[in-house]
Design a protein around this motif. Structure first.
Motif, PDB file in Angstrom:
ATOM      1  N   ALA A 232       9.972  24.360  18.762  1.00 18.40           N
ATOM      2  CA  ALA A 232      10.997  25.468  18.035  1.00 18.40           C
ATOM      3  C   ALA A 232      10.398  26.600  17.374  1.00 18.40           C
ATOM      4  O   ALA A 232      10.993  27.814  17.504  1.00 18.40           O
ATOM      5  CB  ALA A 232      11.765  24.701  17.119  1.00 18.40           C
ATOM      6  N   ARG A 233       9.210  26.717  16.961  1.00 19.16           N
ATOM      7  CA  ARG A 233       8.610  27.646  16.132  1.00 19.16           C
ATOM      8  C   ARG A 233       8.096  28.575  17.278  1.00 19.16           C
ATOM      9  O   ARG A 233       8.380  29.883  17.098  1.00 19.16           O
ATOM     10  CB  ARG A 233       7.560  27.195  15.290  1.00 19.16           C
ATOM     11  CG  ARG A 233       7.912  26.481  13.878  1.00 19.16           C
ATOM     12  CD  ARG A 233       6.566  26.315  13.213  1.00 19.16           C
ATOM     13  NE  ARG A 233       7.125  25.660  11.966  1.00 19.16           N
ATOM     14  CZ  ARG A 233       6.314  25.091  10.932  1.00 19.16           C
ATOM     15  NH1 ARG A 233       4.850  24.931  11.351  1.00 19.16           N
ATOM     16  NH2 ARG A 233       6.808  24.511  10.057  1.00 19.16           N
TER      17      ARG A 233
ATOM     18  N   THR B 271       8.573  20.660  16.130  1.00 19.13           N
ATOM     19  CA  THR B 271       8.365  21.629  15.237  1.00 19.13           C
ATOM     20  C   THR B 271       7.416  22.978  16.122  1.00 19.13           C
ATOM     21  O   THR B 271       8.054  24.177  15.853  1.00 19.13           O
ATOM     22  CB  THR B 271       7.861  21.114  13.942  1.00 19.13           C
ATOM     23  OG1 THR B 271       8.752  20.558  13.417  1.00 19.13           O
ATOM     24  CG2 THR B 271       7.409  22.725  13.246  1.00 19.13           C
TER      25      THR B 271
ATOM     26  N   GLY C 194      15.245  26.957  18.140  1.00 23.53           N
ATOM     27  CA  GLY C 194      14.252  27.943  17.653  1.00 23.53           C
ATOM     28  C   GLY C 194      14.739  29.412  18.306  1.00 23.53           C
ATOM     29  O   GLY C 194      14.743  30.216  17.376  1.00 23.53           O
TER      30      GLY C 194
ATOM     31  N   THR D 111      14.599  21.725  21.645  1.00 23.93           N
ATOM     32  CA  THR D 111      14.132  22.228  20.160  1.00 23.93           C
ATOM     33  C   THR D 111      13.889  23.985  20.370  1.00 23.93           C
ATOM     34  O   THR D 111      13.985  24.832  19.645  1.00 23.93           O
ATOM     35  CB  THR D 111      12.898  21.712  19.764  1.00 23.93           C
ATOM     36  OG1 THR D 111      11.831  21.599  20.816  1.00 23.93           O
ATOM     37  CG2 THR D 111      13.189  20.261  19.015  1.00 23.93           C
ATOM     38  N   ARG D 112      13.553  24.068  21.832  1.00 27.47           N
ATOM     39  CA  ARG D 112      13.549  25.650  22.179  1.00 27.47           C
ATOM     40  C   ARG D 112      14.770  26.468  22.141  1.00 27.47           C
ATOM     41  O   ARG D 112      14.668  27.433  21.574  1.00 27.47           O
ATOM     42  CB  ARG D 112      13.009  25.471  23.552  1.00 27.47           C
ATOM     43  CG  ARG D 112      11.537  25.132  23.959  1.00 27.47           C
ATOM     44  CD  ARG D 112      11.187  25.489  25.297  1.00 27.47           C
ATOM     45  NE  ARG D 112       9.815  24.956  25.754  1.00 27.47           N
ATOM     46  CZ  ARG D 112       9.498  23.605  26.210  1.00 27.47           C
ATOM     47  NH1 ARG D 112      10.614  22.831  26.477  1.00 27.47           N
ATOM     48  NH2 ARG D 112       8.211  23.304  26.332  1.00 27.47           N
TER      49      ARG D 112
ATOM     50  N   ALA E  36      11.276  30.329  18.681  1.00 24.91           N
ATOM     51  CA  ALA E  36      11.746  31.295  17.253  1.00 24.91           C
ATOM     52  C   ALA E  36      10.777  32.621  17.320  1.00 24.91           C
ATOM     53  O   ALA E  36      11.432  33.636  17.196  1.00 24.91           O
ATOM     54  CB  ALA E  36      11.889  30.833  16.146  1.00 24.91           C
TER      55      ALA E  36
ATOM     56  N   LEU F   8      15.051  25.556  10.559  1.00 25.42           N
ATOM     57  CA  LEU F   8      13.781  25.084  11.232  1.00 25.42           C
ATOM     58  C   LEU F   8      12.783  23.806  10.413  1.00 25.42           C
ATOM     59  O   LEU F   8      11.942  23.147  10.771  1.00 25.42           O
ATOM     60  CB  LEU F   8      12.762  26.017  11.939  1.00 25.42           C
ATOM     61  CG  LEU F   8      13.404  26.939  12.701  1.00 25.42           C
ATOM     62  CD1 LEU F   8      12.432  27.743  13.517  1.00 25.42           C
ATOM     63  CD2 LEU F   8      13.925  26.086  13.939  1.00 25.42           C
TER      64      LEU F   8
ATOM     65  N   SER G  12      19.273  20.991  18.307  1.00 22.78           N
ATOM     66  CA  SER G  12      17.832  20.539  17.951  1.00 22.78           C
ATOM     67  C   SER G  12      17.688  19.201  18.566  1.00 22.78           C
ATOM     68  O   SER G  12      16.523  18.740  18.713  1.00 22.78           O
ATOM     69  CB  SER G  12      17.707  20.537  16.406  1.00 22.78           C
ATOM     70  OG  SER G  12      18.688  19.469  15.762  1.00 22.78           O
TER      71      SER G  12
END
Length: 411
Positions: A181-182, A178, A152, A148-149, A185, A169, A144
């Motif tokens: 990452a989202r 965020t 996720g 962040t990719r 995900a 997350l 993280s």
């Protein structure tokens, strides 16, 4: 750093050899029953279907490929291959924690907690696939601060195997981090899920099984019911859905209260995220441990393998010198040690609700409850309370603070 890392490697080899030895001892064969069940499911999964007629099947569709993975190791029995892959995931986790601990501002304490903490559960971790899931969760959190990719994507893969890693997350900084990452995900989870739906029949059958579960004897509600038996409550213990559960008057009420408390716990995590204003280097780690602790403590089921998740998350927290979770990690370690006494050593006492069994469960669940409250309180105070003081440049250390919406972590 060479000598500490060499000591960690030696400790891993020694403790894992001990765990394997315990697994092969006569008289401990009950631990292998879970792997034999996995092998049975392997035969069903290999034909492109989930074992929907088996009431013990309660896992998301991502568990299928994981349980098929021992077939990739030729020349070994399913049991041998499963244990080998579990040890490989364990070693990868230890290596990732050790590498993270050698970076500036980090510590090897996290790797030490994982290496020394997992054997407290004796050989149980080698006969469950929770080590593999925890490995993905640990890698996701450690990623993280760099991507962040990747965080996720790994969290999504872990959540497809067991749902709890979706909480990883929750602690990422608001804003770009965020969102990135989202998105990763969502894309990863959707793509892999679509593939699994294509390859396997009835991928969502596990949802019906989870809804039918009752109150397991090791849960917080189960502890209250065990104490109630000494006050005359007429409930009994039955083997259902792969666990010993209480049946009798008021059990459904206890189960509903547990579910309500889980909803409250999720609401508290969401409230924290809405109120959080200050993100430090360790905030994503600390928030993940806090969220999973809250969900674990309020669950209708607190199996001993759940401690594997908590050990992994606590170890990630302890890779940072800025974590707020050191006392929480100590409580998790203590609860882990008691869990090994609960299962398998004195599980008959717990099932019979003797005073010894009740005392063990009060201590274990008391430690977990205290850890959950302390963890959430510390996360709240560090990020949603009064802003942490900025340390002058001449001080020994500077605590990194990331304001809301910046989308990145500062080291």
């Amino acid at each position: 750093m060479r000598h500490p890392r060499a000591a960690l490697a030696a400790a891993w080899l020694a403790t894992r050899a001990l765990m394997v030895w315990l697994l092969t001892l006569r008289g401990w064969d009950a631990m292998g029953r879970e792997v034999r069940l996995y092998h049975h499911w392997y035969g069903v999964l290999a034909h492109g279907a989930h074992p929907v007629r088996d009431t013990l099947w309660q896992y998301p569709p991502g568990a299928g490929p994981l349980l098929l993975s021992p077939g990739l190791l030729p020349g070994l029995t399913y049991f041998q291959a499963f244990v080998a892959l579990t040890l490989a995931a364990d070693a990868l986790t230890a290596l990732a924690l050790a590498r993270a601990g050698t970076r500036p501002g980090r510590t090897l304490l996290g790797a030490g907690v994982w290496i020394g903490g997992l054997p407290l559960l004796l050989h149980l971790p080698l006969a469950r696939y929770d080590v593999q899931v925890t490995a993905l969760a640990v890698l996701a959190l450690l990623a993280s601060t760099r991507s962040t990719r990747v965080c996720g994507a790994l969290a999504a893969l872990a959540a497809l195997v067991k749902v709890w890693p979706v909480l990883l997350l929750m602690g990422l900084p608001k804003g770009r981090a965020t969102r990135s990452a989202r998105t990763a995900a969502l894309v990863t989870g959707t793509t892999v899920l679509a593939l699994l739906v294509t390859l396997f029949d009835h991928p969502f059958a596990f949802l019906r099984r989870q809804g039918g579960r009752g109150v397991q004897i090791e849960s917080l509600g189960g502890t209250l019911l065990a104490l109630a038996r000494h006050a005359g409550w007429p409930g009994k213990v039955r083997y259902r859905y792969g666990a010993l559960e209480y049946t009798g008057p008021y059990v459904s009420t206890v189960a509903h209260v547990s579910l309500a408390l889980t909803v409250v716990a999720l609401a508290l995590v969401l409230l924290w995220r809405a109120r959080a204003r200050h993100w430090g280097e360790a905030t994503p780690y600390d928030a993940a441990l806090s969220a999973v602790l809250l969900i674990t403590v309020t669950s209708r089921v607190i199996s001993p393998q759940y401690l594997i998740w908590l050990l992994g998350l606590a170890a990630v927290c302890l890779t940072s010198r800025h974590t707020t979770q050191r006392p929480v990690a100590a409580l998790v370690l203590a609860a882990t040690a008691v869990s090994a006494v609960v299962y398998p050593v004195l599980y008959d006492q717990v099932a019979a609700a003797t005073w010894t069994g009740c005392a063990l469960m009060v201590v274990r669940n008391g430690l977990l409850g205290a850890a959950a409250v302390l963890s959430f309180t510390r996360v709240w105070r560090s990020s949603a309370g009064v802003p942490p003081p900025r340390v002058s440049a001449g001080s020994r250390a500077v605590t990194p603070v990331v304001p809301s919406g910046s989308g990145r972590l500062v080291h």
